[in-house]
Design a protein around this motif. Structure first.
Motif, PDB file in Angstrom:
ATOM      1  N   THR A   5       0.847  -1.185   0.000  1.00 32.76           N
ATOM      2  CA  THR A   5       0.000   0.000   0.000  1.00 32.76           C
ATOM      3  C   THR A   5       0.885   1.239   0.000  1.00 32.76           C
ATOM      4  N   PRO A   6       0.672   2.167  -0.925  1.00 31.68           N
ATOM      5  CA  PRO A   6       1.462   3.400  -0.905  1.00 31.68           C
ATOM      6  C   PRO A   6       1.367   4.078   0.463  1.00 31.68           C
ATOM      7  N   ARG A  11       8.294  -4.115   0.742  1.00 32.43           N
ATOM      8  CA  ARG A  11       9.553  -4.781   0.457  1.00 32.43           C
ATOM      9  C   ARG A  11      10.471  -3.816  -0.291  1.00 32.43           C
ATOM     10  N   GLY A  12      11.639  -3.559   0.254  1.00 33.08           N
ATOM     11  CA  GLY A  12      12.600  -2.699  -0.417  1.00 33.08           C
ATOM     12  C   GLY A  12      12.471  -1.215  -0.121  1.00 33.08           C
ATOM     13  N   SER A  13      11.490  -0.822   0.713  1.00 28.78           N
ATOM     14  CA  SER A  13      11.317   0.604   0.998  1.00 28.78           C
ATOM     15  C   SER A  13      10.616   0.794   2.339  1.00 28.78           C
ATOM     16  N   SER A  14      11.283   1.464   3.239  1.00 24.70           N
ATOM     17  CA  SER A  14      10.647   1.749   4.533  1.00 24.70           C
ATOM     18  C   SER A  14       9.667   2.919   4.420  1.00 24.70           C
ATOM     19  N   THR A  15       9.787   3.716   3.346  1.00 19.66           N
ATOM     20  CA  THR A  15       8.908   4.880   3.195  1.00 19.66           C
ATOM     21  C   THR A  15       7.588   4.535   2.511  1.00 19.66           C
ATOM     22  N   ARG A  17       7.033   4.703  -0.715  1.00 14.96           N
ATOM     23  CA  ARG A  17       6.744   5.590  -1.847  1.00 14.96           C
ATOM     24  C   ARG A  17       5.860   4.837  -2.838  1.00 14.96           C
ATOM     25  N   PRO A  18       4.949   5.525  -3.519  1.00  9.79           N
ATOM     26  CA  PRO A  18       4.028   4.844  -4.429  1.00  9.79           C
ATOM     27  C   PRO A  18       4.720   3.926  -5.443  1.00  9.79           C
TER      28      PRO A  18
END
Length: 113
Positions: A5-6, A11-15, A17-18
């Protein structure tokens, strides 16, 4: 594994991002194949499983849930079908498919087949 969910860590991003959420979703086994098959024509669960040779019912059920939750597909009169958002996503992928066709042709040409 939860549905990407944006705005939420994926996976691969703690932020979350969309683009990272989308890449997480599309990078899951069978997701792109399911979308591609539904781009050809709507399908029932069994028909979709048949078109995606080797796809287990449990994985198909999970992926369909994720795609519905992300509003990329919907249930229609003829079974599962791409939603307007799903069709828009596939349109964005078409240049990549065209590139892949050219890439394959060049490889065949280079290898003399």
């Amino acid at each position: 594994m939860s549905t990407p969910t944006p705005g939420q860590p994926v996976r691969g991003s703690s932020t979350g991002r969309p683009i990272m959420a989308l890449l997480d979703l599309l990078g899951r086994r069978w997701t792109l194949r399911i979308l591609w098959e539904l781009n050809q024509a709507p399908a029932s669960f069994r028909e979709l499983q048949s078109r995606c040779e080797g796809l287990s019912p449990s994985v198909l059920n999970t992926r369909l849930g994720e795609l519905r939750e992300n509003r990329l597909l919907e249930n229609g009169e003829q079974g599962y079908q791409l939603s307007p958002l799903g069709r828009e996503l596939i349109e964005q992928c078409l240049p990549l498919a065209q590139w892949a066709d050219g890439w394959a042709a060049r490889l065949v040409e280079q290898n003399g087949h």
